[in-house]
Write a protein that holds these residues in place. Structure first.
Motif, PDB file in Angstrom:
ATOM      1  N   VAL A 187       0.834  -1.200   0.000  1.00  0.00           N
ATOM      2  CA  VAL A 187       0.000   0.000   0.000  1.00  0.00           C
ATOM      3  C   VAL A 187       0.866   1.246   0.000  1.00  0.00           C
ATOM      4  O   VAL A 187       0.656   2.182  -0.773  1.00  0.00           O
ATOM      5  CB  VAL A 187      -0.924   0.030   1.238  1.00  0.00           C
ATOM      6  N   THR A 188       1.856   1.255   0.873  1.00  0.00           N
ATOM      7  CA  THR A 188       2.773   2.387   0.958  1.00  0.00           C
ATOM      8  C   THR A 188       4.052   1.949   1.654  1.00  0.00           C
ATOM      9  O   THR A 188       4.088   0.917   2.324  1.00  0.00           O
ATOM     10  CB  THR A 188       2.132   3.575   1.719  1.00  0.00           C
ATOM     11  N   VAL A 189       5.076   2.753   1.474  1.00  0.00           N
ATOM     12  CA  VAL A 189       6.377   2.532   2.118  1.00  0.00           C
ATOM     13  C   VAL A 189       6.642   3.739   3.002  1.00  0.00           C
ATOM     14  O   VAL A 189       6.698   4.870   2.523  1.00  0.00           O
ATOM     15  CB  VAL A 189       7.499   2.381   1.073  1.00  0.00           C
ATOM     16  N   THR A 190       6.795   3.507   4.302  1.00  0.00           N
ATOM     17  CA  THR A 190       7.005   4.610   5.240  1.00  0.00           C
ATOM     18  C   THR A 190       8.482   4.775   5.566  1.00  0.00           C
ATOM     19  O   THR A 190       9.281   3.857   5.368  1.00  0.00           O
ATOM     20  CB  THR A 190       6.224   4.390   6.542  1.00  0.00           C
ATOM     21  N   LYS A 191       8.820   5.922   6.110  1.00  0.00           N
ATOM     22  CA  LYS A 191      10.204   6.196   6.460  1.00  0.00           C
ATOM     23  C   LYS A 191      10.671   5.343   7.627  1.00  0.00           C
ATOM     24  O   LYS A 191      11.822   4.901   7.671  1.00  0.00           O
ATOM     25  CB  LYS A 191      10.375   7.676   6.798  1.00  0.00           C
ATOM     26  N   GLY A 192       9.765   5.110   8.591  1.00  0.00           N
ATOM     27  CA  GLY A 192      10.148   4.355   9.772  1.00  0.00           C
ATOM     28  C   GLY A 192       9.058   3.424  10.256  1.00  0.00           C
ATOM     29  O   GLY A 192       7.945   3.392   9.709  1.00  0.00           O
ATOM     30  N   TRP A 193       9.373   2.677  11.321  1.00  0.00           N
ATOM     31  CA  TRP A 193       8.449   1.677  11.854  1.00  0.00           C
ATOM     32  C   TRP A 193       7.189   2.299  12.441  1.00  0.00           C
ATOM     33  O   TRP A 193       6.065   1.807  12.225  1.00  0.00           O
ATOM     34  CB  TRP A 193       9.165   0.842  12.923  1.00  0.00           C
ATOM     35  N   SER A 194       7.325   3.367  13.206  1.00  0.00           N
ATOM     36  CA  SER A 194       6.178   3.965  13.896  1.00  0.00           C
ATOM     37  C   SER A 194       5.082   4.371  12.930  1.00  0.00           C
ATOM     38  O   SER A 194       3.893   4.119  13.181  1.00  0.00           O
ATOM     39  CB  SER A 194       6.614   5.179  14.721  1.00  0.00           C
ATOM     40  N   GLU A 195       5.476   4.999  11.815  1.00  0.00           N
ATOM     41  CA  GLU A 195       4.483   5.428  10.831  1.00  0.00           C
ATOM     42  C   GLU A 195       3.749   4.234  10.233  1.00  0.00           C
ATOM     43  O   GLU A 195       2.528   4.246  10.056  1.00  0.00           O
ATOM     44  CB  GLU A 195       5.135   6.244   9.717  1.00  0.00           C
ATOM     45  N   ALA A 196       4.510   3.190   9.915  1.00  0.00           N
ATOM     46  CA  ALA A 196       3.911   2.003   9.301  1.00  0.00           C
ATOM     47  C   ALA A 196       2.933   1.320  10.254  1.00  0.00           C
ATOM     48  O   ALA A 196       1.815   0.953   9.868  1.00  0.00           O
ATOM     49  CB  ALA A 196       5.011   1.021   8.882  1.00  0.00           C
ATOM     50  N   TYR A 197       3.343   1.144  11.489  1.00  0.00           N
ATOM     51  CA  TYR A 197       2.482   0.457  12.450  1.00  0.00           C
ATOM     52  C   TYR A 197       1.222   1.272  12.732  1.00  0.00           C
ATOM     53  O   TYR A 197       0.133   0.722  12.907  1.00  0.00           O
ATOM     54  CB  TYR A 197       3.232   0.167  13.750  1.00  0.00           C
ATOM     55  N   GLY A 198       1.372   2.591  12.752  1.00  0.00           N
ATOM     56  CA  GLY A 198       0.218   3.452  12.952  1.00  0.00           C
ATOM     57  C   GLY A 198      -0.798   3.307  11.836  1.00  0.00           C
ATOM     58  O   GLY A 198      -2.016   3.266  12.091  1.00  0.00           O
ATOM     59  N   LEU A 199      -0.335   3.217  10.599  1.00  0.00           N
ATOM     60  CA  LEU A 199      -1.245   3.040   9.464  1.00  0.00           C
ATOM     61  C   LEU A 199      -1.986   1.708   9.560  1.00  0.00           C
ATOM     62  O   LEU A 199      -3.185   1.626   9.258  1.00  0.00           O
ATOM     63  CB  LEU A 199      -0.458   3.113   8.149  1.00  0.00           C
ATOM     64  N   PHE A 200      -1.290   0.675   9.982  1.00  0.00           N
ATOM     65  CA  PHE A 200      -1.927  -0.625  10.162  1.00  0.00           C
ATOM     66  C   PHE A 200      -3.024  -0.551  11.224  1.00  0.00           C
ATOM     67  O   PHE A 200      -4.140  -1.040  11.027  1.00  0.00           O
ATOM     68  CB  PHE A 200      -0.885  -1.672  10.551  1.00  0.00           C
ATOM     69  N   LEU A 201      -2.731   0.077  12.341  1.00  0.00           N
ATOM     70  CA  LEU A 201      -3.717   0.180  13.418  1.00  0.00           C
ATOM     71  C   LEU A 201      -4.918   1.029  13.004  1.00  0.00           C
ATOM     72  O   LEU A 201      -6.026   0.849  13.524  1.00  0.00           O
ATOM     73  CB  LEU A 201      -3.069   0.776  14.673  1.00  0.00           C
ATOM     74  N   GLU A 202      -4.701   1.940  12.062  1.00  0.00           N
ATOM     75  CA  GLU A 202      -5.796   2.766  11.551  1.00  0.00           C
ATOM     76  C   GLU A 202      -6.611   2.054  10.483  1.00  0.00           C
ATOM     77  O   GLU A 202      -7.579   2.612   9.961  1.00  0.00           O
ATOM     78  CB  GLU A 202      -5.233   4.072  10.984  1.00  0.00           C
ATOM     79  N   GLY A 203      -6.232   0.812  10.144  1.00  0.00           N
ATOM     80  CA  GLY A 203      -6.985   0.035   9.182  1.00  0.00           C
ATOM     81  C   GLY A 203      -6.613   0.265   7.738  1.00  0.00           C
ATOM     82  O   GLY A 203      -7.351  -0.133   6.826  1.00  0.00           O
TER      83      GLY A 203
END
Length: 325
Positions: A187-203
């Motif tokens: 879906v997307t490539v984030t700069k770091g782990w926190s951003e990626a995990y946040g997107l997952f938790l947001e569905g």
């Protein structure tokens, strides 16, 4: 007279402050977050050392090395915490790190021998998802599915780089084909782990690149058992996070004390439920309840440190080529 006494008090306080040694530690953002281990580590070490421990967060692990390369010998850092096994060889090539003789009774899944870096925690990369999802059992099955995943950029993130090494270690020359298949899932490539995990938790995605230990956070901190990690039959790539001293540090003895502290029972007891990784040295109290529910990879994958710079360049080009199509 009161003004003179007040002024004298200020001078005395300033002198005391000036005499307090400061140790500057570069690390990644999640380590120094309110929920990360940074605040507890800082408090515990300052109590022991009588110093001022200053954490400086800057992105993810790979971003740390990039910052050091940019600053060179001018860096204000005394210690760097958050590089990992995929970055050790590149870090040593900079010539910016000094040796470390810290010894500990490590409980890592591999034998540790390194005279520069000391490990402080470890884990396995994995794709985390909701338990009600029918998860794939390997990368080929993931590529054949219509599942959406969020991953991190290997140029700035240690999990992102770990994913490249995972695919390369599991598939070798077929890695490029695997990435071509996975491109549509990203879906997307984030700069770091926190951003990626946040997107997952947001569905925003079905799965996120993280660790087999990530579900422990939800279980222990949130009393939420809805998350798990997908077990891949190719095996899971191992990450060992390390801490090292800068050769240009003006507090070398204090830096050594901090590195030794990071493998002490005090620090190792803090890490499992703040950094949500396995401790490098098993705490006297053992692992917190809940860690026994995590998946246990049957096969651990890890490329030799000396091979990673060459493998990384090849894998990065394969990854960029697949995702740009």
């Amino acid at each position: 007279m009161k003004y003179l006494a007040f002024a004298a008090g200020l001078v005395g306080a300033s002198a005391a402050l000036a005499e307090t040694p400061q140790l500057t530690v570069y690390t990644y953002d999640s380590f120094v977050s309110d929920w990360g281990p940074g605040p507890q580590i800082e408090k515990a070490f300052e109590t022991e050392c009588g110093c001022d421990l200053k954490f400086v967060g800057m992105g993810d692990g790979a971003a740390l090395l990039a910052r050091l390369k940019l600053e060179g010998a001018r860096s204000e850092a005394d210690v760097v915490l958050g590089l990992d096994t995929s970055l050790i060889a590149a870090a040593k090539e900079t010539g910016l790190f000094a040796g470390s003789d810290v010894e500990a009774d490590y409980t890592l899944p591999i034998e540790w021998r390194d005279d520069v870096f000391a490990p402080y925690d470890w884990g396995y990369f994995a794709f985390v998802h909701d338990k009600d999802l029918q998860a794939p059992g390997n990368f080929r099955a993931l590529a054949e599915s219509d599942l959406k995943i969020v991953i991190q950029d290997p140029r700035s993130s240690t999990p992102g780089l770990g994913l490249l090494m995972w695919v390369k270690a599991a598939y070798g020359d077929e890695a490029e084909t695997i990435w071509q298949g996975l491109a549509n899932n990203v879906v997307t490539v984030t700069k770091g782990w926190s951003e990626a995990y946040g997107l997952f938790l947001e569905g925003e995605a079905d799965m996120v690149l993280s660790y087999t230990t990530s579900p422990a956070y939800h279980l222990i901190a949130e009393e939420d058992d809805s998350k798990t990690a997908a077990a891949f039959d190719e095996g899971h790539y191992l990450q060992v996070e390390v801490v090292g001293k800068l050769a240009g540090s003006d507090q070398p003895d204090l830096a050594d004390r901090f590195i030794a502290f990071m493998v002490s029972d005090t620090a190792q007891s803090i890490l499992p439920t703040t950094n949500w990784m396995y401790p490098a040295v098993m705490p006297e109290a053992g692992l917190p309840s809940g860690f026994d529910t995590l998946i246990a990879p049957e096969k651990a994958l890890l490329l030799p440190n000396e091979d990673i710079p060459t493998v990384r360049d090849e894998a990065l080009q394969e990854w960029l080529g697949a995702l740009s199509q």
